[in-house]
Scaffold this motif. Structure first.
Motif, PDB file in Angstrom:
ATOM      1  N   LEU A  72       0.914  -1.028   0.003  1.00  0.00           N
ATOM      2  CA  LEU A  72       0.083  -0.053  -0.115  1.00  0.00           C
ATOM      3  C   LEU A  72       0.808   1.114  -0.174  1.00  0.00           C
ATOM      4  CD1 LEU A  72      -2.675  -1.060   2.635  1.00  0.00           C
ATOM      5  CD2 LEU A  72      -3.218  -0.624   0.266  1.00  0.00           C
ATOM      6  N   LEU A  73       1.797   1.248   0.942  1.00  0.00           N
ATOM      7  CA  LEU A  73       2.835   2.568   0.801  1.00  0.00           C
ATOM      8  C   LEU A  73       3.559   2.747  -0.393  1.00  0.00           C
ATOM      9  CD1 LEU A  73       3.916   2.094   4.511  1.00  0.00           C
ATOM     10  CD2 LEU A  73       2.147   3.511   3.721  1.00  0.00           C
ATOM     11  N   GLY A  74       4.031   1.669  -1.210  1.00  0.00           N
ATOM     12  CA  GLY A  74       4.933   2.065  -2.359  1.00  0.00           C
ATOM     13  C   GLY A  74       6.148   1.872  -1.868  1.00  0.00           C
ATOM     14  N   GLU A  75       7.007   2.190  -2.968  1.00  0.00           N
ATOM     15  CA  GLU A  75       8.680   2.368  -2.777  1.00  0.00           C
ATOM     16  C   GLU A  75       9.036   3.761  -2.145  1.00  0.00           C
ATOM     17  OE1 GLU A  75      10.571   1.213  -6.344  1.00  0.00           O
ATOM     18  OE2 GLU A  75       9.711  -0.767  -6.362  1.00  0.00           O
ATOM     19  N   ARG A  76       8.268   4.511  -2.080  1.00  0.00           N
ATOM     20  CA  ARG A  76       8.550   6.122  -1.840  1.00  0.00           C
ATOM     21  C   ARG A  76       8.654   6.171  -0.167  1.00  0.00           C
ATOM     22  NH1 ARG A  76       5.972  10.279  -5.558  1.00  0.00           N
ATOM     23  NH2 ARG A  76       7.515  11.638  -4.577  1.00  0.00           N
ATOM     24  N   VAL A  77       7.928   5.530   0.466  1.00  0.00           N
ATOM     25  CA  VAL A  77       7.620   5.431   1.561  1.00  0.00           C
ATOM     26  C   VAL A  77       8.415   4.312   2.588  1.00  0.00           C
ATOM     27  CG1 VAL A  77       5.880   5.717   3.716  1.00  0.00           C
ATOM     28  CG2 VAL A  77       5.362   6.636   1.479  1.00  0.00           C
ATOM     29  N   LYS A  78       9.053   4.767   3.331  1.00  0.00           N
ATOM     30  CA  LYS A  78       9.739   3.752   4.355  1.00  0.00           C
ATOM     31  C   LYS A  78       8.953   3.461   5.413  1.00  0.00           C
ATOM     32  CE  LYS A  78      14.188   3.115   6.778  1.00  0.00           C
ATOM     33  NZ  LYS A  78      15.496   3.947   7.323  1.00  0.00           N
ATOM     34  N   LEU A  79       8.960   2.220   5.746  1.00  0.00           N
ATOM     35  CA  LEU A  79       8.151   1.587   6.847  1.00  0.00           C
ATOM     36  C   LEU A  79       9.106   1.186   8.136  1.00  0.00           C
ATOM     37  CD1 LEU A  79       5.579   0.938   8.220  1.00  0.00           C
ATOM     38  CD2 LEU A  79       5.618  -1.156   7.123  1.00  0.00           C
ATOM     39  N   GLU A  80       9.136   1.698   9.314  1.00  0.00           N
ATOM     40  CA  GLU A  80       9.716   1.322  10.447  1.00  0.00           C
ATOM     41  C   GLU A  80       8.893   0.914  11.465  1.00  0.00           C
ATOM     42  OE1 GLU A  80      12.285   4.748  11.652  1.00  0.00           O
ATOM     43  OE2 GLU A  80      13.443   4.800   9.706  1.00  0.00           O
ATOM     44  N   VAL A  81       9.199  -0.387  12.018  1.00  0.00           N
ATOM     45  CA  VAL A  81       8.423  -0.839  13.051  1.00  0.00           C
ATOM     46  C   VAL A  81       9.150  -1.367  14.246  1.00  0.00           C
ATOM     47  CG1 VAL A  81       6.885  -2.900  13.904  1.00  0.00           C
ATOM     48  CG2 VAL A  81       6.622  -1.878  11.353  1.00  0.00           C
ATOM     49  N   LYS A  82       8.608  -0.749  15.443  1.00  0.00           N
ATOM     50  CA  LYS A  82       9.606  -1.196  16.597  1.00  0.00           C
ATOM     51  C   LYS A  82       8.790  -1.343  17.833  1.00  0.00           C
ATOM     52  CE  LYS A  82      12.427   1.187  19.699  1.00  0.00           C
ATOM     53  NZ  LYS A  82      13.063   2.422  20.402  1.00  0.00           N
ATOM     54  N   HIS A  83       9.037  -2.637  18.262  1.00  0.00           N
ATOM     55  CA  HIS A  83       7.901  -3.011  19.423  1.00  0.00           C
ATOM     56  C   HIS A  83       8.723  -2.850  20.847  1.00  0.00           C
ATOM     57  CE1 HIS A  83       5.350  -4.696  16.503  1.00  0.00           C
ATOM     58  NE2 HIS A  83       6.026  -5.520  15.781  1.00  0.00           N
ATOM     59  N   GLY A  84       7.781  -2.480  21.618  1.00  0.00           N
ATOM     60  CA  GLY A  84       8.278  -2.407  23.133  1.00  0.00           C
ATOM     61  C   GLY A  84       8.400  -3.772  23.862  1.00  0.00           C
ATOM     62  N   ARG A  85       8.912  -3.798  25.082  1.00  0.00           N
ATOM     63  CA  ARG A  85       8.990  -4.882  25.938  1.00  0.00           C
ATOM     64  C   ARG A  85       7.620  -5.226  27.065  1.00  0.00           C
ATOM     65  NH1 ARG A  85      15.291  -5.768  26.995  1.00  0.00           N
ATOM     66  NH2 ARG A  85      16.132  -5.973  24.810  1.00  0.00           N
ATOM     67  N   ASN A  86       7.452  -6.261  27.327  1.00  0.00           N
ATOM     68  CA  ASN A  86       6.671  -6.576  28.702  1.00  0.00           C
ATOM     69  C   ASN A  86       5.294  -5.967  28.280  1.00  0.00           C
ATOM     70  OD1 ASN A  86       8.624  -7.575  30.169  1.00  0.00           O
ATOM     71  ND2 ASN A  86       9.412  -5.506  30.753  1.00  0.00           N
ATOM     72  N   LEU A  87       4.845  -6.224  26.982  1.00  0.00           N
ATOM     73  CA  LEU A  87       3.450  -5.710  26.375  1.00  0.00           C
ATOM     74  C   LEU A  87       2.511  -6.706  26.866  1.00  0.00           C
ATOM     75  CD1 LEU A  87       4.182  -4.519  23.000  1.00  0.00           C
ATOM     76  CD2 LEU A  87       4.237  -3.320  24.927  1.00  0.00           C
ATOM     77  N   GLY A  88       1.392  -6.133  27.625  1.00  0.00           N
ATOM     78  CA  GLY A  88       0.289  -6.830  28.049  1.00  0.00           C
ATOM     79  C   GLY A  88      -0.718  -7.417  26.888  1.00  0.00           C
ATOM     80  N   ALA A  89      -1.387  -8.530  26.974  1.00  0.00           N
ATOM     81  CA  ALA A  89      -2.401  -8.758  26.109  1.00  0.00           C
ATOM     82  C   ALA A  89      -3.452  -8.045  26.068  1.00  0.00           C
ATOM     83  CB  ALA A  89      -2.790 -10.337  26.345  1.00  0.00           C
ATOM     84  N   ILE A  90      -4.309  -7.764  24.900  1.00  0.00           N
ATOM     85  CA  ILE A  90      -5.516  -7.003  24.681  1.00  0.00           C
ATOM     86  C   ILE A  90      -6.409  -8.178  24.152  1.00  0.00           C
ATOM     87  CG2 ILE A  90      -3.940  -4.868  24.209  1.00  0.00           C
ATOM     88  CD1 ILE A  90      -4.721  -5.315  21.135  1.00  0.00           C
ATOM     89  N   ARG A  91      -7.677  -7.521  24.377  1.00  0.00           N
ATOM     90  CA  ARG A  91      -8.855  -8.245  23.636  1.00  0.00           C
ATOM     91  C   ARG A  91      -9.376  -7.220  22.562  1.00  0.00           C
ATOM     92  NH1 ARG A  91     -14.384  -9.118  24.819  1.00  0.00           N
ATOM     93  NH2 ARG A  91     -14.806 -11.511  24.404  1.00  0.00           N
ATOM     94  N   ALA A  92      -9.184  -7.639  21.387  1.00  0.00           N
ATOM     95  CA  ALA A  92      -9.733  -6.788  20.423  1.00  0.00           C
ATOM     96  C   ALA A  92     -10.201  -7.665  19.226  1.00  0.00           C
ATOM     97  CB  ALA A  92      -8.893  -5.790  19.805  1.00  0.00           C
ATOM     98  N   ASP A  93     -10.786  -7.313  18.255  1.00  0.00           N
ATOM     99  CA  ASP A  93     -11.220  -8.170  16.893  1.00  0.00           C
ATOM    100  C   ASP A  93      -9.878  -7.958  16.010  1.00  0.00           C
ATOM    101  OD1 ASP A  93     -11.943  -8.648  14.400  1.00  0.00           O
ATOM    102  OD2 ASP A  93     -14.159  -8.548  14.904  1.00  0.00           O
TER     103      ASP A  93
END
Length: 793
Positions: free
Chosen positions: A499-520
């Motif tokens: 969706l973003l294409g080659e011109r947009v750089k996607l950076e993903v960073k995850h933290g630690r000790n994340l609690g579970a959530i309840r969602a669809d």
């Protein structure tokens, strides 16, 4: 109970000495030689001293451990204070121990005075400590680490002081503020300057007073002052002056200044008293200025023409005036739109009778975005000052009002959107059903076939819009699951790259000790995709305008939020709890402040006509709110926008009562069937389409336009294999009709059809063995559902 180590060493040395003397005497009696006995006794004492010296390093090694234990004990005790910051300090205000709330707000200063922004605030803390040591407890309102707080101090064990810091209540009335101030360190400082302060109501009852007033009014007998009548402590002279009755004849006359604390007559007032001869160097108007300068309230004086004659430090600070800045008129402080109103109010009170007060919300030039309350009172006896002005910063109150108004508006719009979607679904059901019936008679190649398909395609597009409206109004059907937020982000990452294409750089960073959530999971992916697409469009617009380098960056971060962090955020709409958060940040054009408050409203868009429905962010808002979360947006023009979603951490209950579920069946092959079906639908067009569709599939149809008519049919017909009913109908709704029908036919299968979401119906319908078909539906979907329900009969 253990023996202190110093006492234990002294006891050991004494016992050892007694033993040495006894042994020496025994040896003298047995040997008869003083020289031999003295040598023996001296040797014993030397050995005892050496053993004691060898023991001291061990005691010294244990001392730090004991001190560490005491500090840990003190910290544990301080945690019982609750959410307020608490600490123990020495007499010099060196920090000995603090609770978690103190460390979270103020860090780990070595001395309490390190938190004060300037020398006057440091002096305030030292004065508060001195008053607490003298009187047993004291409190004061001051600013620490940029926040208004109430500091309380009281002596603790030994030479320690116990401190407690709680946020100042912005809604606290002036009377309560004045009561706390003059009874605390501020009252002590006023007394040191020769000023007596009293807070009394309209009946003259004293509610608070500073120590110097209590001493002089109570006299040698120390009469009780608080709760007594103020007039009873005063005596009039022939010259019309007032003195303290306890001081008798020859008492020094008092100069009394009356300061109303509100508009209503029944509200309390402050009285400041000075000896007429006590301040020879600051008599007259200069003495009044000295008095006002010592008050912690933002006060200023203006003459009958409305020109400033005096501004105290607190007023200058509230008005945003620098040390070298001057203001001649009250109107000089406010924006142009408020100048006329301020000038009119000041002139009206300057020329009117004294004692009247009025409030006006104004915007200062130093901070035009947030209104502030300006209180004006007609004053007499203040020299050339005819008007007393007071500034109160109510920006926090204004912010809360905006948030409440916005939340109320979004809720109202959501209810409207849900109602529109429900009614529109009825229309779309008739359109789709009619198209399906026409397609049964027109095959591909027929001149009308393409037109019918076009109508059907547009109807499906409209149905998608109604689903987005239901998402915004939090009435769509969700299938929540307990999941990890990073997993949901990872699932959609591959789609985002396309969706973003080659011109947009996607950076993903995850933290630690994340609690579970309840969602669809599906809806959560929709949220991420919508935010990413909006970010892509914003970065594309910035690049097209020539304001970027052609490459944008989209950052996605997941992180944990603790209750203490929620408290520091100051988001009043968020309950204090654990959250797992997702932040989506782009480097696009940014959003103007005037537009930022509207971005979650349905059909609001800044894109060109034909490029967006205005439902992308409103859908995101609805899904997040329906999942029990919160979403906030921050933006800077030309730099980008950041959306942060907070989802509560899910804690699974030990045992949960089963929720009534709407029965679901697996699809099968053949759509034709037999049997008698009773259809209850108040919308004629939906009833007609459903009747024709099911008749074409082999069923015998009975129809009713209300619940009452359906019950009459059930009473006279013997064989009815299935009841299909709308949920929302006038007079008697679907669930009421079904309950009445089940009394006579407990095994009757039921299929509910409705434009509302199944999740909403599940909460209100506590009927077993029912199925659900959401509107709009096609002829095929209706036939499949009827076949499945009858097959499970």
């Amino acid at each position: 109970m253990g023996t202190p180590k110093g006492a234990g060493n002294a006891l050991t040395l004494a016992l050892f000495g007694l033993a040495a003397i006894a042994s020496t005497a025994l040896l003298l009696w047995a040997a008869g030689s003083w020289i031999f006995a003295a040598a023996f006794g001296g040797g014993l004492l030397a050995v005892g001293g050496l053993l004691l010296l060898l023991r001291r390093p061990q005691d010294a090694a244990e001392a730090p451990e004991q001190a560490e234990l005491d500090v840990a004990l003190a910290r544990s005790a301080l945690e019982w204070v609750g959410d307020d910051a608490a600490a123990l300090t020495s007499q010099n205000l060196d920090l000995n121990a603090a609770n978690g709330a103190f460390s979270a707000r103020y860090g780990a200063p070595s001395r309490l005075t390190d938190l004060a922004p300037d020398e006057p605030a440091q002096a305030e803390l030292r004065s508060l400590a001195a008053v607490a040591r003298k009187s047993g407890a004291a409190s004061v309102l001051l600013t620490l680490a940029g926040h208004a707080i109430v500091a309380e101090a009281r002596p603790a064990a030994g030479d320690l002081l116990f401190w407690r810091f709680r946020p100042a209540d912005e809604a606290e009335d002036l009377g309560r503020q004045a009561e706390r101030l003059i009874a605390g360190a501020a009252g002590e400082r006023l007394g040191a300057a020769g000023i007596m302060a009293v807070l009394a109501d309209t009946n003259g009852t004293i509610h608070a007073a500073n120590p110097v007033f209590i001493r002089r009014a109570g006299g040698e007998n120390g009469a009780e002052v608080i709760g007594a009548d103020l007039v009873g402590f005063l005596s009039g002279t022939a010259k019309g002056q007032f003195t303290f009755a306890a001081e008798g004849r020859g008492a020094v006359p008092l100069r009394i200044l009356h300061v109303p604390l509100g508009e209503r007559e029944e509200e309390r007032a402050l009285f400041f008293m000075l000896d007429e001869t006590g301040l020879p160097a600051v008599e007259g108007e200069e003495g009044i200025h000295v008095l006002l300068e010592h008050l912690p309230l933002g006060l200023a004086l203006a003459d009958v023409d409305g020109r400033f004659t005096f501004l105290n430090r607190a007023f200058r600070r509230a008005a945003g005036l620098g040390p070298n800045q001057a203001a001649s008129w009250p109107g000089d402080l406010v924006v142009d739109e408020d100048k006329a109103a301020v000038s009119d109010l000041v002139h009206r009170f300057a020329r009117g009778p004294g004692g009247l007060t009025g409030d006006l919300a104004v915007r200062l030039k130093s901070n035009p975005d947030d209104p502030i309350a300006l209180t004006v009172a007609g004053a007499r006896g203040l020299g050339s000052g005819a008007v007393l002005l007071s500034l109160k910063d109510n920006s926090e109150e204004a912010r809360l009002k905006k948030e409440i108004a916005q939340a109320t508006k979004m809720q109202a719009v959501g209810q409207l959107a849900g109602g529109v979607a429900h009614d529109f679904n009825n229309i779309l059901t008739a359109m789709l059903g009619t198209c399906d019936l026409m397609l049964m008679r027109h095959m591909p190649g027929d001149p009308d076939y393409d037109d019918i398909q076009q109508i059907r395609s547009n109807s499906n597009r409209a149905a998608n819009l109604t689903r987005q409206l239901l998402a915004f109004s939090r009435q769509q059907t969700l299938r929540p699951q307990v999941l990890q937020l990073p997993d949901a982000v990872s699932e959609v990452t591959h789609l985002l790259h396309r969706l973003l294409g080659e011109r947009v750089k996607l950076e993903v960073k995850h933290g630690r000790n994340l609690g579970a959530i309840r969602a669809d999971p599906g809806q959560l992916e929709q949220v991420i995709v919508n935010l990413a697409v909006n970010a892509r469009d914003a970065m594309q617009a910035k690049s097209d305008a020539g304001n970027g380098d052609g490459v944008g960056t989209l950052k996605m971060e997941t992180f944990a939020i603790t209750p203490d962090e929620v408290r520091r955020m100051g988001r009043d709409v968020m309950p204090i709890a654990d959250y797992t958060a997702l932040r989506v940040t782009d480097t696009g054009t940014g959003i103007a402040p005037a537009i930022l408050a509207k971005i979650f409203e349905p059909f609001f868009t800044t894109k060109e006509v034909g490029k967006g429905t205005g439902l992308g962010l409103s859908t995101v808002y609805g899904i997040v709110k329906q999942s029990g979360g919160f979403i906030f947006a921050e933006s800077k023009l030309g730099q980008g926008t950041s959306f942060t979603i907070y989802l509560p951490v899910h804690h699974a209950p030990a045992e949960a009562a089963p929720t009534p579920q709407l029965r679901k069946t697996e699809p099968q092959g053949e759509l034709w069937g037999t049997g008698t079906i009773l259809l209850v639908e108040d919308e004629a067009m939906v009833r007609a389409v459903a009747e024709r569709a099911l008749t074409r599939h082999g069923y015998t149809m009975l129809t009713a336009d209300s619940g009452e008519a359906a019950l009459e049919i059930l009473a006279r017909e013997e064989e009815i294999d299935l009841l299909i009913s709308d949920v929302v109908m006038p007079t008697m709704d679907g669930p009421t009709t079904v309950r009445a029908a089940r009394e006579a036919r407990p095994d009757l299968p039921v299929l509910f059809i409705s434009g509302y979401a199944e999740e909403q119906l599940r909460k209100s319908i506590d009927i077993d063995n029912v199925s659900f078909l959401p509107k709009p539906f096609s002829v095929q979907q209706l036939a499949e559902k009827v076949r499945d329900v009858l097959a499970g009969k």
